[in-house]
Design a protein around this motif. Structure first.
Motif, PDB file in Angstrom:
ATOM      1  N   GLU A  44      -7.891  -1.082 -22.494  1.00 40.75           N
ATOM      2  CA  GLU A  44      -7.698   0.295 -22.952  1.00 40.75           C
ATOM      3  C   GLU A  44      -8.878   0.766 -23.798  1.00 40.75           C
ATOM      4  N   HIS A  46     -12.182  -0.497 -23.466  1.00 40.75           N
ATOM      5  CA  HIS A  46     -13.436  -0.473 -22.708  1.00 40.75           C
ATOM      6  C   HIS A  46     -13.334   0.221 -21.350  1.00 40.75           C
ATOM      7  N   LEU A  47     -12.119   0.410 -20.842  1.00 39.87           N
ATOM      8  CA  LEU A  47     -11.888   1.059 -19.546  1.00 39.87           C
ATOM      9  C   LEU A  47     -12.733   0.437 -18.428  1.00 39.87           C
ATOM     10  N   ASP A  49     -13.936  -1.254 -14.841  1.00 37.56           N
ATOM     11  CA  ASP A  49     -13.605  -1.001 -13.438  1.00 37.56           C
ATOM     12  C   ASP A  49     -12.703  -2.099 -12.886  1.00 37.56           C
ATOM     13  N   LEU A  73      -3.642   2.131 -16.811  1.00 36.45           N
ATOM     14  CA  LEU A  73      -5.018   2.353 -16.364  1.00 36.45           C
ATOM     15  C   LEU A  73      -5.094   2.206 -14.846  1.00 36.45           C
ATOM     16  N   THR A  76      -8.278   1.144 -13.048  1.00 28.80           N
ATOM     17  CA  THR A  76      -8.801  -0.204 -13.242  1.00 28.80           C
ATOM     18  C   THR A  76      -8.152  -1.158 -12.238  1.00 28.80           C
TER      19      THR A  76
END
Length: 212
Positions: A44, A46-47, A49, A73, A76
């Motif tokens: 949450e 660093h978000l 991929d 997310l 992700t």
């Protein structure tokens, strides 16, 4: 650049994996986590991929973290990386929202390729589990059951209850926390209009659950 978070409770393995990924010109390891809760918190923050997620990290494992990341997310991608090759582990990861499943022992090139694939929106399964998964998907499908108000997870837990499993047993079997199992059991009681476990189990067995 593909950003990746590595989650594993073995620090030597985790750092080695991060090192392998960092050698790729198009991958940036932005964080490392040692358990499921930390993986969710850092994701949450660093978000990334991709989250490369160990499924078995003690009591605070990767299945529940994968489910939370799917909900919180959705952009992700979670790539499960674990020692387990059994069907239950694979199915648990998929139900939780994992977009790929690799077995520890896969070489670095395969892991890097899998990270790139799930980041691009593809689904990846290592050869160790792909054959078994395909046979199960193309084989006879399990009947939905007589309790349409229950979710798939609740129906699964009810069947395990009917087999005589305690909440702790169910949690270990499905790689969930006991709190999550207790919450699902409470929902099952409400939906079946029963007040206790015994009555829920009686209804389940009368409907044919837990008998095979």
């Amino acid at each position: 650049m593909i950003t990746v978070l590595v989650a594993d409770d073995h620090p030597v393995f985790r750092r080695g994996l991060a090192g392998v990924l960092s050698e790729a010109d198009d991958i940036d390891v932005v964080a490392e986590a040692s358990d499921g809760s930390e993986a969710v918190r850092l994701a949450e923050e660093h978000l990334p991929d991709v989250v490369l997620m160990d499924l078995h990290m003690g009591a605070d494992g990767g299945i529940e973290a994968t489910s939370l990341l799917r909900d919180r997310l959705p952009a992700t991608a979670v790539l499960a990386l674990t020692m387990a090759t059994d069907a239950e582990s694979v199915h648990a990861a998929l139900r939780a929202g994992a977009r790929g499943y690799l077995v520890k022992g896969a070489d670095g090139a395969r892991i890097v390729a899998a990270v790139r694939a799930v980041a691009a929106g593809d689904t990846v399964f290592g050869g160790d589990v792909a054959g078994d998964l395909l046979s199960r998907l193309t084989g006879p499908q399990r009947r939905r059951g007589p309790f349409p108000s229950l979710t798939e997870r609740e129906l699964e837990i009810l069947e395990l209850m009917a087999r005589g499993m305690t909440n702790a047993d169910v949690a270990r079997h499905l790689f969930l926390s006991e709190k999550t199992v207790r919450n699902n059991v409470s929902h099952i009681f409400t939906k079946l209009n029963v007040n206790d476990r015994t009555r829920a189990v009686v209804l389940a067995r009368d409907a044919g659950l837990g008998t095979t």
